[in-house]
Enzyme design. Structure first.
Site, PDB file in Angstrom:
ATOM      1  N   SER A  28      75.886  46.273  18.301  1.00  0.00           N
ATOM      2  CA  SER A  28      76.919  47.255  18.661  1.00  0.00           C
ATOM      3  C   SER A  28      76.412  48.652  18.376  1.00  0.00           C
ATOM      4  O   SER A  28      75.521  48.859  17.549  1.00  0.00           O
ATOM      5  CB  SER A  28      78.214  46.972  17.893  1.00  0.00           C
ATOM      6  OG  SER A  28      77.984  46.904  16.503  1.00  0.00           O
ATOM      7  N   GLU A  30      77.540  52.972  17.900  1.00  0.00           N
ATOM      8  CA  GLU A  30      78.602  53.942  17.636  1.00  0.00           C
ATOM      9  C   GLU A  30      78.262  55.280  18.281  1.00  0.00           C
ATOM     10  O   GLU A  30      77.118  55.739  18.220  1.00  0.00           O
ATOM     11  CB  GLU A  30      78.797  54.145  16.133  1.00  0.00           C
ATOM     12  CG  GLU A  30      79.949  55.103  15.820  1.00  0.00           C
ATOM     13  CD  GLU A  30      80.419  54.992  14.399  1.00  0.00           C
ATOM     14  OE1 GLU A  30      80.938  53.909  14.032  1.00  0.00           O
ATOM     15  OE2 GLU A  30      80.267  55.970  13.646  1.00  0.00           O
ATOM     16  N   ASP A 123      89.000  61.408   7.035  1.00  0.00           N
ATOM     17  CA  ASP A 123      88.676  62.622   6.286  1.00  0.00           C
ATOM     18  C   ASP A 123      89.594  63.763   6.710  1.00  0.00           C
ATOM     19  O   ASP A 123      89.820  63.968   7.900  1.00  0.00           O
ATOM     20  CB  ASP A 123      87.232  63.041   6.545  1.00  0.00           C
ATOM     21  CG  ASP A 123      86.248  61.947   6.150  1.00  0.00           C
ATOM     22  OD1 ASP A 123      86.413  61.407   5.040  1.00  0.00           O
ATOM     23  OD2 ASP A 123      85.333  61.642   6.934  1.00  0.00           O
ATOM     24  N   PHE A 232      73.373  64.350   6.105  1.00  0.00           N
ATOM     25  CA  PHE A 232      74.279  63.218   6.344  1.00  0.00           C
ATOM     26  C   PHE A 232      74.528  62.442   5.063  1.00  0.00           C
ATOM     27  O   PHE A 232      75.665  62.128   4.724  1.00  0.00           O
ATOM     28  CB  PHE A 232      73.676  62.263   7.382  1.00  0.00           C
ATOM     29  CG  PHE A 232      73.819  62.697   8.806  1.00  0.00           C
ATOM     30  CD1 PHE A 232      74.618  63.770   9.166  1.00  0.00           C
ATOM     31  CD2 PHE A 232      73.148  62.011   9.809  1.00  0.00           C
ATOM     32  CE1 PHE A 232      74.742  64.163  10.485  1.00  0.00           C
ATOM     33  CE2 PHE A 232      73.266  62.390  11.138  1.00  0.00           C
ATOM     34  CZ  PHE A 232      74.071  63.478  11.469  1.00  0.00           C
ATOM     35  N   HIS A 282      75.091  47.210  13.523  1.00  0.00           N
ATOM     36  CA  HIS A 282      75.864  48.288  14.157  1.00  0.00           C
ATOM     37  C   HIS A 282      75.025  49.553  14.062  1.00  0.00           C
ATOM     38  O   HIS A 282      74.748  50.038  12.961  1.00  0.00           O
ATOM     39  CB  HIS A 282      77.198  48.464  13.436  1.00  0.00           C
ATOM     40  CG  HIS A 282      78.135  49.435  14.080  1.00  0.00           C
ATOM     41  ND1 HIS A 282      78.693  49.207  15.321  1.00  0.00           N
ATOM     42  CD2 HIS A 282      78.616  50.644  13.655  1.00  0.00           C
ATOM     43  CE1 HIS A 282      79.489  50.220  15.635  1.00  0.00           C
ATOM     44  NE2 HIS A 282      79.457  51.108  14.648  1.00  0.00           N
TER      45      HIS A 282
END
Length: 302
Positions: A28, A30, A123, A232, A282
């Site tokens: 998968s 994102e 967030d 990040f 993912h």
């Protein structure tokens, strides 16, 4: 002219069940909603069609801080399913939303033919501490329970192999909160990015000992830029192991070297994870295709 190839969206829980039964990993991707129309076109007309050549099982689309990209998230999810025939997951957060607003949003998601959501606390815009919206939810397990009442969606949740950055009591306390989300009705867990597989295995072993049986899916980011990945990880609380940090310092501003190294590192991570029973991977694509495709080719899954 847009080519409509609409395909019936699958429930992500069914995708995992079928692939696990067949002994195959689920792949998968994102994506995040771009900030410009040109970014939208690049994602929908270049990046996604290129990635589709690897035959992924599904993708997810993030939701900006405070729900700031709500409509764009749904637009992209809708277009991915209708134009590309790929099952898509819409991220959904508790931030700045009442129960009534979330109910209306879920009805909108359902009306688009979208069957999958990723339930997150989320967030706040501009950072800072999370505060509950009056009439809303304080914890994501409450959001999971609420979505489960619809009897329409497959629900994913986020997990943090190193513990959530906001959980000061330690990672095992955070994993206990994740167990609450699972008990509330989550179908699978997608993890935050990490660079030491030992962190994932410790996380998985803890939850399995607690009786968790749903898929625990590692989230992997192929590094594209040394400075970017340091930012990040600082934001999300992921650790850069010492050897990896030394290599990134050595690479410095050389983006081509960072990308090549990122592919090599992610390949080794994925090979090890799949060899040790991960139900799939993912990929945090950062809306790029090259590195993810190269990793999939390297592990024989493209």
């Amino acid at each position: 002219m847009i080519n409509k190839i609409e395909k019936h969206a699958e429930l992500v829980r069914d995708i995992y069940a079928a692939k696990i039964a067949a002994g195959k990993p689920v792949i998968s991707f994102e994506f995040f909603p771009p900030k410009t129309e040109e970014g939208d076109r690049n994602l929908l007309e270049k990046t996604i069609p290129t990635l589709l050549e690897t035959k992924p099982d599904y993708c997810s689309v993030t939701y900006g801080a405070g729900g700031s990209t709500r409509e764009k998230t749904l637009m992209i999810v809708d277009r991915i399913q209708k134009e590309h025939g790929l099952t898509a997951v819409a991220h959904l957060t508790c931030v700045s939303a009442t129960k009534d607003e979330i109910r209306a949003l879920l009805e909108q998601i359902r009306s688009l033919g979208v069957k999958n959501v990723l339930a997150l606390r989320g967030d706040p815009p501009g950072g800072g501490a999370f505060t509950m919206t009056p009439g809303g939810f304080e914890y994501s397990n409450q959001l999971v329970e609420f979505i489960r009442e619809f009897d329409h969606f497959s629900i994913g949740v986020a997990g943090f192999p190193e513990g959530h950055i906001a959980c000061k009591q330690g990672k095992q306390v955070d994993w206990g909160y994740l167990k609450n989300k699972i008990d509330a009705g989550a179908d699978y867990v997608l993890t935050q990015l990490f660079f030491d597989n030992a962190d994932f295995y410790e996380f998985r072993d803890f939850l399995v000992k607690q009786g968790v049986k749903i898929p625990l899916v590692p989230g992997i980011v192929p590094i594209l830029n040394a400075n970017q990945i340091k930012k990040f990880t600082a934001m999300c609380g992921s650790r850069i192991p010492a050897a990896l940090g030394a290599k990134l310092d050595e690479i410095g501003d050389d983006e081509a070297a960072a990308t090549a190294f990122g592919i090599e590192y992610a390949t080794k991570q994925c090979e090890d994870l799949l060899r040790n029973g991960a139900p799939g991977v993912h990929f945090y694509t950062l809306n790029k295709s090259h590195s993810t495709i190269q990793v999939l080719k390297n592990i024989g899954l493209a």
